[in-house]
Design a protein around this motif. Structure first.
Motif, PDB file in Angstrom:
ATOM      1  N   LEU A  29       0.815  -1.213   0.000  1.00  0.00           N
ATOM      2  CA  LEU A  29       0.000   0.000   0.000  1.00  0.00           C
ATOM      3  C   LEU A  29       0.848   1.263   0.000  1.00  0.00           C
ATOM      4  O   LEU A  29       0.359   2.336   0.312  1.00  0.00           O
ATOM      5  N   ARG A  30       2.129   1.130  -0.333  1.00  0.00           N
ATOM      6  CA  ARG A  30       3.015   2.296  -0.334  1.00  0.00           C
ATOM      7  C   ARG A  30       2.560   3.303  -1.385  1.00  0.00           C
ATOM      8  O   ARG A  30       1.829   2.965  -2.306  1.00  0.00           O
ATOM      9  N   ARG A  31       3.026   4.513  -1.234  1.00  0.00           N
ATOM     10  CA  ARG A  31       2.662   5.555  -2.195  1.00  0.00           C
ATOM     11  C   ARG A  31       3.387   5.320  -3.506  1.00  0.00           C
ATOM     12  O   ARG A  31       4.549   4.939  -3.538  1.00  0.00           O
ATOM     13  N   SER A  32       2.687   5.581  -4.583  1.00  0.00           N
ATOM     14  CA  SER A  32       3.268   5.467  -5.909  1.00  0.00           C
ATOM     15  C   SER A  32       3.045   6.787  -6.637  1.00  0.00           C
ATOM     16  O   SER A  32       2.382   7.689  -6.136  1.00  0.00           O
ATOM     17  N   TRP A  38      -3.131  11.134  -8.128  1.00  0.00           N
ATOM     18  CA  TRP A  38      -4.552  11.119  -7.758  1.00  0.00           C
ATOM     19  C   TRP A  38      -4.808  12.078  -6.606  1.00  0.00           C
ATOM     20  O   TRP A  38      -5.775  12.836  -6.626  1.00  0.00           O
ATOM     21  N   LEU A  39      -3.954  12.064  -5.599  1.00  0.00           N
ATOM     22  CA  LEU A  39      -4.109  12.994  -4.480  1.00  0.00           C
ATOM     23  C   LEU A  39      -3.991  14.439  -4.943  1.00  0.00           C
ATOM     24  O   LEU A  39      -4.713  15.313  -4.469  1.00  0.00           O
ATOM     25  N   SER A  40      -3.103  14.689  -5.887  1.00  0.00           N
ATOM     26  CA  SER A  40      -2.956  16.038  -6.432  1.00  0.00           C
ATOM     27  C   SER A  40      -4.216  16.469  -7.172  1.00  0.00           C
ATOM     28  O   SER A  40      -4.667  17.614  -7.025  1.00  0.00           O
ATOM     29  N   VAL A  41      -4.785  15.575  -7.959  1.00  0.00           N
ATOM     30  CA  VAL A  41      -6.008  15.898  -8.706  1.00  0.00           C
ATOM     31  C   VAL A  41      -7.152  16.194  -7.743  1.00  0.00           C
ATOM     32  O   VAL A  41      -7.901  17.170  -7.914  1.00  0.00           O
TER      33      VAL A  41
END
Length: 109
Positions: A29-32, A38-41
């Motif tokens: 589940l690490r950040r990719s 997606w978080l930026s959007v």
């Protein structure tokens, strides 16, 4: 002195039993890059909604005067123009500082 052969007298391990980064299982589940995008959007979409609400609530026209010039614009436009000018000045100042530090580092190397 200790009875255990893998420890030094200071109590620190000698490195035989230490796990390296290769032995540690990767977190699925690490950040990719995709999750960061997606978080930026999502963050930008929320910011856009807040901006639209701000503009919709501040539509009254105001009079601006600067060195003899006078113009009329909606309050939201005037406020956002001030924010954008501040951001541009900050980017210019930061960029000049980065260039200055890089030049200094190149001279010292």
């Amino acid at each position: 002195m200790t009875d255990h052969p893998t420890e030094q007298p200071t109590g620190q391990p000698t490195g035989h039993g230490d796990q390296s980064h290769e032995d540690v299982p990767k977190d699925p589940l690490r950040r990719s890059r995709v999750s960061q995008a997606w978080l930026s959007v999502v963050g930008l979409a929320l910011l856009l909604v807040l901006l639209i609400v701000f503009i919709a609530q501040n539509t009254e026209r105001v009079s601006m005067k600067f060195f003899g010039w006078t113009w009329h614009a909606p309050l939201a436009v005037v406020a956002l123009t001030g924010v954008v000018v501040g951001m541009v000045l900050t980017v210019i100042t930061g960029t000049l500082r980065i260039v200055q530090v890089r030049r200094r580092v190149r001279r010292e190397v």
